[in-house]
Design a protein around this motif. Structure first.
Motif, PDB file in Angstrom:
ATOM      1  N   GLN A  25       0.822  -1.203   0.000  1.00 60.41           N
ATOM      2  CA  GLN A  25       0.000   0.000   0.000  1.00 60.41           C
ATOM      3  C   GLN A  25       0.863   1.263   0.000  1.00 60.41           C
ATOM      4  O   GLN A  25       0.546   2.251  -0.672  1.00 60.41           O
ATOM      5  CB  GLN A  25      -0.950  -0.017   1.203  1.00 60.41           C
ATOM      6  CG  GLN A  25      -2.019  -1.102   1.113  1.00 60.41           C
ATOM      7  CD  GLN A  25      -2.828  -1.241   2.385  1.00 60.41           C
ATOM      8  OE1 GLN A  25      -2.437  -0.735   3.442  1.00 60.41           O
ATOM      9  NE2 GLN A  25      -3.955  -1.940   2.301  1.00 60.41           N
ATOM     10  N   ALA A  29       0.862   3.963  -3.039  1.00 57.06           N
ATOM     11  CA  ALA A  29       0.568   5.379  -2.799  1.00 57.06           C
ATOM     12  C   ALA A  29       1.669   6.264  -3.367  1.00 57.06           C
ATOM     13  O   ALA A  29       1.397   7.327  -3.946  1.00 57.06           O
ATOM     14  CB  ALA A  29       0.407   5.621  -1.304  1.00 57.06           C
ATOM     15  N   GLN A  30       2.918   5.820  -3.218  1.00 62.14           N
ATOM     16  CA  GLN A  30       4.011   6.612  -3.783  1.00 62.14           C
ATOM     17  C   GLN A  30       3.927   6.655  -5.304  1.00 62.14           C
ATOM     18  O   GLN A  30       4.121   7.709  -5.915  1.00 62.14           O
ATOM     19  CB  GLN A  30       5.353   6.028  -3.344  1.00 62.14           C
ATOM     20  CG  GLN A  30       6.552   6.863  -3.810  1.00 62.14           C
ATOM     21  CD  GLN A  30       7.852   6.124  -3.656  1.00 62.14           C
ATOM     22  OE1 GLN A  30       8.074   5.094  -4.296  1.00 62.14           O
ATOM     23  NE2 GLN A  30       8.733   6.641  -2.812  1.00 62.14           N
ATOM     24  N   ARG A  31       3.616   5.501  -5.920  1.00 57.60           N
ATOM     25  CA  ARG A  31       3.505   5.464  -7.385  1.00 57.60           C
ATOM     26  C   ARG A  31       2.385   6.368  -7.878  1.00 57.60           C
ATOM     27  O   ARG A  31       2.528   7.046  -8.905  1.00 57.60           O
ATOM     28  CB  ARG A  31       3.238   4.035  -7.843  1.00 57.60           C
ATOM     29  CG  ARG A  31       4.458   3.124  -7.816  1.00 57.60           C
ATOM     30  CD  ARG A  31       4.084   1.734  -8.291  1.00 57.60           C
ATOM     31  NE  ARG A  31       5.248   0.900  -8.531  1.00 57.60           N
ATOM     32  CZ  ARG A  31       5.193  -0.368  -8.920  1.00 57.60           C
ATOM     33  NH1 ARG A  31       4.015  -0.950  -9.102  1.00 57.60           N
ATOM     34  NH2 ARG A  31       6.292  -1.065  -9.123  1.00 57.60           N
ATOM     35  N   ASP A  32       1.273   6.376  -7.142  1.00 59.41           N
ATOM     36  CA  ASP A  32       0.102   7.166  -7.562  1.00 59.41           C
ATOM     37  C   ASP A  32       0.181   8.614  -7.088  1.00 59.41           C
ATOM     38  O   ASP A  32      -0.736   9.396  -7.364  1.00 59.41           O
ATOM     39  CB  ASP A  32      -1.179   6.523  -7.027  1.00 59.41           C
ATOM     40  CG  ASP A  32      -1.397   5.122  -7.586  1.00 59.41           C
ATOM     41  OD1 ASP A  32      -0.820   4.811  -8.642  1.00 59.41           O
ATOM     42  OD2 ASP A  32      -2.139   4.346  -6.942  1.00 59.41           O
ATOM     43  N   ARG A  33       1.242   8.932  -6.332  1.00 60.23           N
ATOM     44  CA  ARG A  33       1.436  10.287  -5.816  1.00 60.23           C
ATOM     45  C   ARG A  33       0.241  10.765  -5.002  1.00 60.23           C
ATOM     46  O   ARG A  33      -0.277  11.867  -5.180  1.00 60.23           O
ATOM     47  CB  ARG A  33       1.724  11.263  -6.964  1.00 60.23           C
ATOM     48  CG  ARG A  33       2.995  10.939  -7.726  1.00 60.23           C
ATOM     49  CD  ARG A  33       3.308  11.983  -8.777  1.00 60.23           C
ATOM     50  NE  ARG A  33       4.544  11.655  -9.481  1.00 60.23           N
ATOM     51  CZ  ARG A  33       5.084  12.387 -10.443  1.00 60.23           C
ATOM     52  NH1 ARG A  33       4.473  13.520 -10.808  1.00 60.23           N
ATOM     53  NH2 ARG A  33       6.206  12.032 -11.032  1.00 60.23           N
ATOM     54  N   ARG A  34      -0.167   9.884  -4.116  1.00 62.64           N
ATOM     55  CA  ARG A  34      -1.263  10.232  -3.212  1.00 62.64           C
ATOM     56  C   ARG A  34      -0.801  10.007  -1.772  1.00 62.64           C
ATOM     57  O   ARG A  34       0.063   9.173  -1.514  1.00 62.64           O
ATOM     58  CB  ARG A  34      -2.511   9.398  -3.506  1.00 62.64           C
ATOM     59  CG  ARG A  34      -2.296   7.903  -3.447  1.00 62.64           C
ATOM     60  CD  ARG A  34      -3.573   7.136  -3.772  1.00 62.64           C
ATOM     61  NE  ARG A  34      -3.344   5.712  -3.911  1.00 62.64           N
ATOM     62  CZ  ARG A  34      -3.252   4.866  -2.898  1.00 62.64           C
ATOM     63  NH1 ARG A  34      -3.383   5.317  -1.651  1.00 62.64           N
ATOM     64  NH2 ARG A  34      -3.037   3.575  -3.103  1.00 62.64           N
ATOM     65  N   PRO A  35      -1.357  10.738  -0.827  1.00 59.33           N
ATOM     66  CA  PRO A  35      -0.924  10.597   0.565  1.00 59.33           C
ATOM     67  C   PRO A  35      -1.384   9.263   1.151  1.00 59.33           C
ATOM     68  O   PRO A  35      -2.503   8.804   0.890  1.00 59.33           O
ATOM     69  CB  PRO A  35      -1.589  11.782   1.273  1.00 59.33           C
ATOM     70  CG  PRO A  35      -2.778  12.110   0.425  1.00 59.33           C
ATOM     71  CD  PRO A  35      -2.379  11.800  -0.986  1.00 59.33           C
ATOM     72  N   TYR A  36      -0.506   8.646   1.907  1.00 66.56           N
ATOM     73  CA  TYR A  36      -0.867   7.427   2.626  1.00 66.56           C
ATOM     74  C   TYR A  36       0.163   7.230   3.722  1.00 66.56           C
ATOM     75  O   TYR A  36       1.361   7.363   3.491  1.00 66.56           O
ATOM     76  CB  TYR A  36      -0.873   6.199   1.710  1.00 66.56           C
ATOM     77  CG  TYR A  36      -1.215   4.917   2.436  1.00 66.56           C
ATOM     78  CD1 TYR A  36      -2.543   4.584   2.697  1.00 66.56           C
ATOM     79  CD2 TYR A  36      -0.214   4.072   2.893  1.00 66.56           C
ATOM     80  CE1 TYR A  36      -2.865   3.425   3.385  1.00 66.56           C
ATOM     81  CE2 TYR A  36      -0.518   2.906   3.577  1.00 66.56           C
ATOM     82  CZ  TYR A  36      -1.836   2.590   3.830  1.00 66.56           C
ATOM     83  OH  TYR A  36      -2.161   1.449   4.511  1.00 66.56           O
TER      84      TYR A  36
END
Length: 426
Positions: A25, A29-36
């Motif tokens: 996960q 999240a890093q690949r999709d450039r979204r916070p997690y």
């Protein structure tokens, strides 16, 4: 980040399915450039490798226990390295089990006396990544970290040559190329000529394959390893010589300059020299052993080379001392626990003591004959050493010709040689 000297990674056997889910996960999240964020783990870095054609080859990431908002790990250098497939699924490390020896490998070993033939483990993830790191100058590889070849063998010769043999399918041709030797540094493609992998038909007789490996591919691998080690040592020696000319101001005299600039103190100069010293530690003893093995009787009698060979023991002694210094420093560093200011001061002091003692030893090597001798014997690496008696005869004959003698001076060819190249009188 983990230390450049000693990297410590957590064992996957201590991880749970929930941990690997968190890794997937965090990477997604890093690949999709979204916070997690995760309460237990923090993603430190990730790396994806692709071939020249853009095809995916490998993905790995480093994670640190503690998470973005959790408590930090007790040991700041405790990380976990995880490999992923192309779709981002984690590839947990599996326990190393003895790889079965294919019948072909056992038959090949019979035709390679003095060699070891060892099957490589092929579990997805770390095993295949390590196999990729062994391939030396192969170009595009027929496997990646998620898809294994059918068979992989590591072949090690009596003179340190290493080869990697890979078969992608049960009836596929055998691809044999260079394997990266132990401690070999990064190489300059313009200075090192790596042999291209050789393809053998699936039905090639093991005897013919063994003959090709021992007479052609193996010696070429030895030459490439020697070029790499000698090039790295030469670069380190040149850098140490330049550092020796740097200006270090005396107390009360802050002005001046050296050939490569200046340092505020000897400690700063010694700290800059340490990476080059480590290169000498890693490569120097290989070079000493190779020089002693390749040097001929003529070399020992040659007035241009003989004195250097007789002083090689000075470099060897300094290299042995440098290894003791590094080993002692590593033991001391391992005993310093924590990352608080007091521990950091102790680490820095230990490094300064290491660097100071290392500078004195490394300067003796930089001023010595090691790299010149390595260059001199380079053409002989990978070739069988000539018969010792024939060496003596040839050297005496040449000496007689130089002196204008009609007959050579008789010297018993059975007389043993001392390390300095002279004949023993007993």
């Amino acid at each position: 980040m983990p230390s450049t000297d000693i990297e410590s990674y957590l064992d996957h056997s201590h991880l749970t399915a929930a941990d690997f889910t968190a890794f997937e996960q965090l990477l997604a999240a890093q690949r999709d450039r979204r916070p997690y964020t995760d309460s237990d783990w923090h993603l430190v870095l990730s790396s994806t490798g692709r071939g020249g054609d853009g095809r995916w080859e490998s993905t790995y990431a480093l994670f640190r226990p503690g998470g973005a908002f959790g408590n930090p790990a007790p040991d700041d250098e405790a990380y976990v390295r995880v490999y992923f497939d192309e779709n981002g699924r984690a590839l947990p490390d599996q326990p190393h089990r003895p790889a079965p020896v294919p019948p072909f490998a056992a038959e090949l070993a019979e035709h390679l006396p003095g060699w070891t033939v060892r099957p490589s483990p092929l579990a997805p993830g770390r095993d295949l990544a390590e196999l990729r790191s062994q391939a030396w100058g192969w170009g595009r590889l027929p496997w990646n970290t998620a898809s294994a070849p059918h068979t992989a063998l590591t072949l090690t010769g009596p003179n340190g040559e290493r080869l990697l043999a890979v078969r992608t399918g049960a009836d596929a041709p055998l691809l044999v190329g260079a394997a990266r030797p132990d401690n070999v540094p990064a190489y300059n493609p313009r200075a090192v000529h790596l042999p291209a992998p050789v393809t053998f038909p699936a039905g090639a007789p093991p005897a013919a394959l063994a003959a090709e490996l021992t007479t052609t591919l193996g010696p070429r691998c030895q030459q490439a390893a020697w070029q790499t080690r000698a090039s790295a040592a030469t670069h380190a020696v040149e850098a140490l010589r330049r550092l020796s000319t740097a200006y270090i101001p005396a107390p009360g005299d802050p002005w001046g300059h050296g050939e490569i600039g200046s340092f505020d103190s000897q400690e700063d100069r010694n700290r800059a020299a340490w990476p080059y010293t480590e290169t000498l530690i890693d490569q120097g003893l290989y070079l000493v052993a190779g020089i002693r093995s390749a040097a001929t009787i003529e070399d020992h009698l040659d007035p241009a080379i003989g004195p250097d060979l007789r002083h090689l023991n000075v470099s060897e002694t300094a290299l042995d001392r440098l290894r003791e210094v590094r080993d002692g420093w590593r033991d001391a560093a391992a005993s310093i626990i924590g990352s608080h200011p007091a521990a950091d001061r102790v680490r820095m002091r230990a490094e300064d003591l290491r660097n100071a003692e290392a500078w004195a030893c490394s300067s003796r090597i930089a001023d010595g004959p090691l790299t010149a001798l390595a260059k001199h014997v380079a053409p002989k690496i990978g070739f069988p050493a000539p018969d010792r008696e024939e060496q003596v005869k040839a050297a005496i004959a040449r000496s007689a010709n130089v002196l204008g003698q009609s007959t050579p001076v008789p010297v018993p060819v059975s007389a043993p040689l001392r390390p300095d190249g002279r004949h023993s009188t007993r």
